[in-house]
Enzyme design. Structure first.
Site, PDB file in Angstrom:
ATOM      1  N   GLY A  11       5.561   1.935   4.826  1.00 21.50           N
ATOM      2  CA  GLY A  11       6.592   2.966   4.632  1.00 21.50           C
ATOM      3  C   GLY A  11       7.883   2.575   5.340  1.00 21.50           C
ATOM      4  O   GLY A  11       7.841   2.035   6.442  1.00 21.50           O
ATOM      5  N   ARG A  72       3.826  -2.007  -0.621  1.00 15.76           N
ATOM      6  CA  ARG A  72       2.447  -2.170  -0.179  1.00 15.76           C
ATOM      7  C   ARG A  72       1.852  -3.262  -1.066  1.00 15.76           C
ATOM      8  O   ARG A  72       2.149  -3.332  -2.256  1.00 15.76           O
ATOM      9  CB  ARG A  72       1.718  -0.843  -0.255  1.00 15.76           C
ATOM     10  CG  ARG A  72       2.397   0.154   0.710  1.00 15.76           C
ATOM     11  CD  ARG A  72       1.609   1.391   1.009  1.00 15.76           C
ATOM     12  NE  ARG A  72       2.168   2.081   2.173  1.00 15.76           N
ATOM     13  CZ  ARG A  72       2.907   3.196   2.122  1.00 15.76           C
ATOM     14  NH1 ARG A  72       3.173   3.768   0.972  1.00 15.76           N
ATOM     15  NH2 ARG A  72       3.362   3.749   3.237  1.00 15.76           N
ATOM     16  N   ASP A 103       0.699  -0.176  11.434  1.00 16.15           N
ATOM     17  CA  ASP A 103      -0.607  -0.788  11.724  1.00 16.15           C
ATOM     18  C   ASP A 103      -1.112  -1.706  10.614  1.00 16.15           C
ATOM     19  O   ASP A 103      -1.642  -2.782  10.878  1.00 16.15           O
ATOM     20  CB  ASP A 103      -1.665   0.319  11.880  1.00 16.15           C
ATOM     21  CG  ASP A 103      -1.703   0.839  13.299  1.00 16.15           C
ATOM     22  OD1 ASP A 103      -1.050   0.240  14.167  1.00 16.15           O
ATOM     23  OD2 ASP A 103      -2.397   1.850  13.523  1.00 16.15           O
ATOM     24  N   THR A 125       7.924   2.834  11.964  1.00 17.00           N
ATOM     25  CA  THR A 125       7.368   3.959  11.194  1.00 17.00           C
ATOM     26  C   THR A 125       7.859   5.269  11.801  1.00 17.00           C
ATOM     27  O   THR A 125       7.958   5.374  13.019  1.00 17.00           O
ATOM     28  CB  THR A 125       5.819   3.975  11.162  1.00 17.00           C
ATOM     29  OG1 THR A 125       5.370   5.271  10.747  1.00 17.00           O
ATOM     30  CG2 THR A 125       5.192   3.669  12.501  1.00 17.00           C
ATOM     31  N   ASP A 127       6.231   7.862  11.966  1.00 16.43           N
ATOM     32  CA  ASP A 127       5.103   8.660  12.458  1.00 16.43           C
ATOM     33  C   ASP A 127       4.835   8.512  13.963  1.00 16.43           C
ATOM     34  O   ASP A 127       4.123   9.326  14.547  1.00 16.43           O
ATOM     35  CB  ASP A 127       3.812   8.270  11.714  1.00 16.43           C
ATOM     36  CG  ASP A 127       3.942   8.410  10.210  1.00 16.43           C
ATOM     37  OD1 ASP A 127       4.741   9.248   9.759  1.00 16.43           O
ATOM     38  OD2 ASP A 127       3.246   7.668   9.484  1.00 16.43           O
ATOM     39  N   ASP A 129       2.835   6.587  15.233  1.00 23.01           N
ATOM     40  CA  ASP A 129       1.365   6.604  15.335  1.00 23.01           C
ATOM     41  C   ASP A 129       0.780   5.235  15.643  1.00 23.01           C
ATOM     42  O   ASP A 129      -0.366   4.948  15.296  1.00 23.01           O
ATOM     43  CB  ASP A 129       0.764   7.165  14.031  1.00 23.01           C
ATOM     44  CG  ASP A 129       1.103   6.308  12.822  1.00 23.01           C
ATOM     45  OD1 ASP A 129       1.992   5.429  12.930  1.00 23.01           O
ATOM     46  OD2 ASP A 129       0.481   6.498  11.765  1.00 23.01           O
ATOM     47  N   ARG A 171       1.569  11.374   8.684  1.00 24.26           N
ATOM     48  CA  ARG A 171       0.238  10.923   8.228  1.00 24.26           C
ATOM     49  C   ARG A 171      -0.830  11.694   8.989  1.00 24.26           C
ATOM     50  O   ARG A 171      -0.834  12.917   8.918  1.00 24.26           O
ATOM     51  CB  ARG A 171       0.102   9.413   8.422  1.00 24.26           C
ATOM     52  CG  ARG A 171      -0.880   8.792   7.435  1.00 24.26           C
ATOM     53  CD  ARG A 171      -0.963   7.304   7.595  1.00 24.26           C
ATOM     54  NE  ARG A 171       0.216   6.601   7.164  1.00 24.26           N
ATOM     55  CZ  ARG A 171       0.395   6.084   5.941  1.00 24.26           C
ATOM     56  NH1 ARG A 171      -0.548   6.195   5.049  1.00 24.26           N
ATOM     57  NH2 ARG A 171       1.498   5.455   5.621  1.00 24.26           N
TER      58      ARG A 171
HETATM   59  P1  ADP Z   1       1.895   0.404   7.433  1.00 22.68           P
HETATM   60  O1  ADP Z   1       2.262  -0.990   7.779  1.00 22.68           O
HETATM   61  O2  ADP Z   1       3.065   1.339   7.469  1.00 22.68           O
HETATM   62  O3  ADP Z   1       0.694   0.905   8.211  1.00 22.68           O
HETATM   63  P2  ADP Z   1       0.175   0.040   5.095  1.00 22.68           P
HETATM   64  O4  ADP Z   1      -1.065   0.498   5.763  1.00 22.68           O
HETATM   65  O5  ADP Z   1       0.415   0.475   3.681  1.00 22.68           O
HETATM   66  O6  ADP Z   1       1.496   0.446   5.879  1.00 22.68           O
HETATM   67  O7  ADP Z   1       0.154  -1.544   5.130  1.00 22.68           O
HETATM   68  C1  ADP Z   1       1.235  -2.307   4.618  1.00 22.68           C
HETATM   69  C2  ADP Z   1       0.720  -3.590   4.000  1.00 22.68           C
HETATM   70  O8  ADP Z   1       0.083  -4.377   4.999  1.00 22.68           O
HETATM   71  C3  ADP Z   1      -0.359  -3.424   2.936  1.00 22.68           C
HETATM   72  O9  ADP Z   1       0.148  -3.122   1.669  1.00 22.68           O
HETATM   73  C4  ADP Z   1      -0.994  -4.799   2.938  1.00 22.68           C
HETATM   74  O10 ADP Z   1      -0.174  -5.729   2.265  1.00 22.68           O
HETATM   75  C5  ADP Z   1      -0.963  -5.139   4.423  1.00 22.68           C
HETATM   76  N1  ADP Z   1      -2.254  -4.788   5.025  1.00 22.68           N
HETATM   77  C6  ADP Z   1      -2.700  -3.572   5.358  1.00 22.68           C
HETATM   78  N2  ADP Z   1      -3.945  -3.619   5.868  1.00 22.68           N
HETATM   79  C7  ADP Z   1      -4.303  -4.904   5.834  1.00 22.68           C
HETATM   80  C8  ADP Z   1      -5.480  -5.629   6.226  1.00 22.68           C
HETATM   81  N3  ADP Z   1      -6.522  -4.995   6.741  1.00 22.68           N
HETATM   82  N4  ADP Z   1      -5.477  -6.957   6.061  1.00 22.68           N
HETATM   83  C9  ADP Z   1      -4.410  -7.593   5.536  1.00 22.68           C
HETATM   84  N5  ADP Z   1      -3.284  -6.972   5.160  1.00 22.68           N
HETATM   85  C10 ADP Z   1      -3.221  -5.667   5.308  1.00 22.68           C
HETATM   86  O1  F6P Z   2       4.010   6.382   7.355  1.00 20.78           O
HETATM   87  C1  F6P Z   2       5.179   7.059   6.967  1.00 20.78           C
HETATM   88  C2  F6P Z   2       4.851   8.126   5.949  1.00 20.78           C
HETATM   89  O2  F6P Z   2       6.062   8.738   5.560  1.00 20.78           O
HETATM   90  C3  F6P Z   2       3.836   9.165   6.405  1.00 20.78           C
HETATM   91  O3  F6P Z   2       4.405  10.137   7.244  1.00 20.78           O
HETATM   92  C4  F6P Z   2       3.357   9.699   5.083  1.00 20.78           C
HETATM   93  O4  F6P Z   2       2.028  10.158   5.193  1.00 20.78           O
HETATM   94  C5  F6P Z   2       3.402   8.484   4.181  1.00 20.78           C
HETATM   95  O5  F6P Z   2       4.260   7.548   4.801  1.00 20.78           O
HETATM   96  C6  F6P Z   2       3.891   8.781   2.787  1.00 20.78           C
HETATM   97  O6  F6P Z   2       3.794   7.609   2.067  1.00 20.78           O
HETATM   98  P1  F6P Z   2       4.446   7.394   0.617  1.00 20.78           P
HETATM   99  O7  F6P Z   2       5.832   6.894   0.833  1.00 20.78           O
HETATM  100  O8  F6P Z   2       3.557   6.367   0.000  1.00 20.78           O
HETATM  101  O9  F6P Z   2       4.430   8.708  -0.077  1.00 20.78           O
END
Ligand code: ADP
Ligand code: F6P
Length: 319
Positions: A11, A72, A103, A125, A127, A129, A171
């Site tokens: 995000g 993503r 994360d 982020t 959040d 978090d 989130r």
């Molecule tokens: P954020 O980084 O905000 O937590 P996401 O959880 O959507 O957002 O993760 C972003 C991107 O990081 C994912 O679309 C993927 O490409 C990569 N990613 C997430 N989890 C994993 C994982 N366990 N192993 C490898 N790549 C990951």
């Molecule tokens: O992680 C940032 C965030 O805006 C969260 O607060 C929310 O749950 C999520 O992303 C929304 O994601 P999307 O942009 O996929 O709707």
């Protein structure tokens, strides 16, 4: 390292541009080449990248969003995707990467580091978090945006003597909800970190009504959800006309605040310092207001304490 890449993933968050700027300019000052990778790990896999210079990051420090776009990338979770990304780095001469995200993005950064491309994660982020850091880029701007929105809702709640139930993002985390709630004088804040009951919420509204309060704000964290249903229950139990509002993605946009610009600049600069020393598989964070770094796997295992004291204060002073 002679060439590094920079990407934003997951995000978006206000201040990501300030981080990209800091990474780019720090690296250039150190004599490195900088490759901007578009759309997170997607761009890496597809080779969607371009060389950046000082001017590529001009006029962006004040802008929300991310000039590198974000996405993503499910493919990156699998070996095939990781190998494609590694090969793309080799082809482009990228020896290290700064990954700005949450994360999930750090998990990806750890996986790519394991496969020989050192990566440094920078927490971005709204959040807040991410457990290894007190602060994530975008959090302050989002809190201020949510606060402005709730202030507006309060105006109309006051005129109509209503209760306004407001759902804020985060989130599963309640940091944004707690801080917005206290800053807006919410009568009640509902987050998944703190136990609550509808009875205690209704009792609180009723007791402050007896003290002359005419309108009410209830802030609900996204992780709890059900704000429409909570509003209906409040209206039914108290007889006060109640409306629910889900603030949504407005919280992700806007000009970053001073804090987000400054922290993003510090963290971006720090990340490049690590890569310059060939140090990868690290994540940058803030502890006791200082910029620090951790091993990514260690960072992902950490647990951050929820600010319960603040929750108690909010409850005590919102009659
Ligand atoms: P954020 O980084 O905000 O937590 P996401 O959880 O959507 O957002 O993760 C972003 C991107 O990081 C994912 O679309 C993927 O490409 C990569 N990613 C997430 N989890 C994993 C994982 N366990 N192993 C490898 N790549 C990951
Ligand atoms: O992680 C940032 C965030 O805006 C969260 O607060 C929310 O749950 C999520 O992303 C929304 O994601 P999307 O942009 O996929 O709707």
């Amino acid at each position: 390292m002679k060439t590094i890449g920079v990407l934003t993933s997951g995000g978006d968050a206000p201040g990501m541009n300030a981080a990209i700027r800091a990474v780019t300019r720090t690296a250039i000052r150190k004599g490195m080449r900088v490759i901007g990778i578009r759309r997170g790990y997607n761009g890496l896999i597809k080779g969607d990248m371009f060389e950046m210079n000082d001017r590529s990051v001009s006029d962006i420090i004040q802008k929300g969003g991310t000039i590198l776009y974000t996405a993503r990338c499910p493919e990156f979770r699998y070996e095939e995707g990781l190998q494609k990304a590694k090969q793309a780095c080799i082809d482009a001469g990228i020896e290290g990467i700064v990954a700005i995200g949450g994360d999930g993005s750090f998990r990806g950064a750890a996986d790519l580091s394991e496969r020989g491309i050192p990566c440094v994660g920078v927490p971005g982020t709204i959040d807040n978090d991410i457990d290894c850091t007190e602060y994530t880029i975008g959090y302050d701007t989002a809190m201020n945006t949510a606060m402005e929105m709730v202030d507006k809702l309060r105006d109309t709640a006051q005129s109509h003597e209503r209760c306004s139930v407001v759902e804020v993002m985060g989130r599963n985390a309640g940091y944004l909800a707690l801080n917005t709630g206290i800053a807006c004088g919410a009568s009640f804040i509902i987050t998944s970190e703190m136990e609550y009951s509808m009875d205690s919420l209704v009792a609180k509204i009723n007791s402050s009504r007896k003290l002359g309060k005419e309108h009410f704000i209830v802030v609900v964290a996204e992780g709890i959800g059900n704000s429409e249903c909570i509003a209906e229950q409040i209206e039914k139990a108290t007889g006060i006309e109640t409306r629910a509002t889900i603030l949504g993605h407005v919280q992700r946009g806007g000009r970053p605040t001073v804090r987000d610009r400054v922290v993003a600049s510090e963290m971006g600069n720090y990340a490049v310092d690590l890569l310059e020393k060939d140090i990868g598989n690290r994540v940058v964070g803030m502890q006791d207001n200082k910029i620090v770094d951790f091993d990514i796997q260690e960072a992902l295992k950490m647990k951050k304490k929820f600010t319960e004291e603040l929750y108690d204060i909010a409850n005590e002073i919102s009659f």
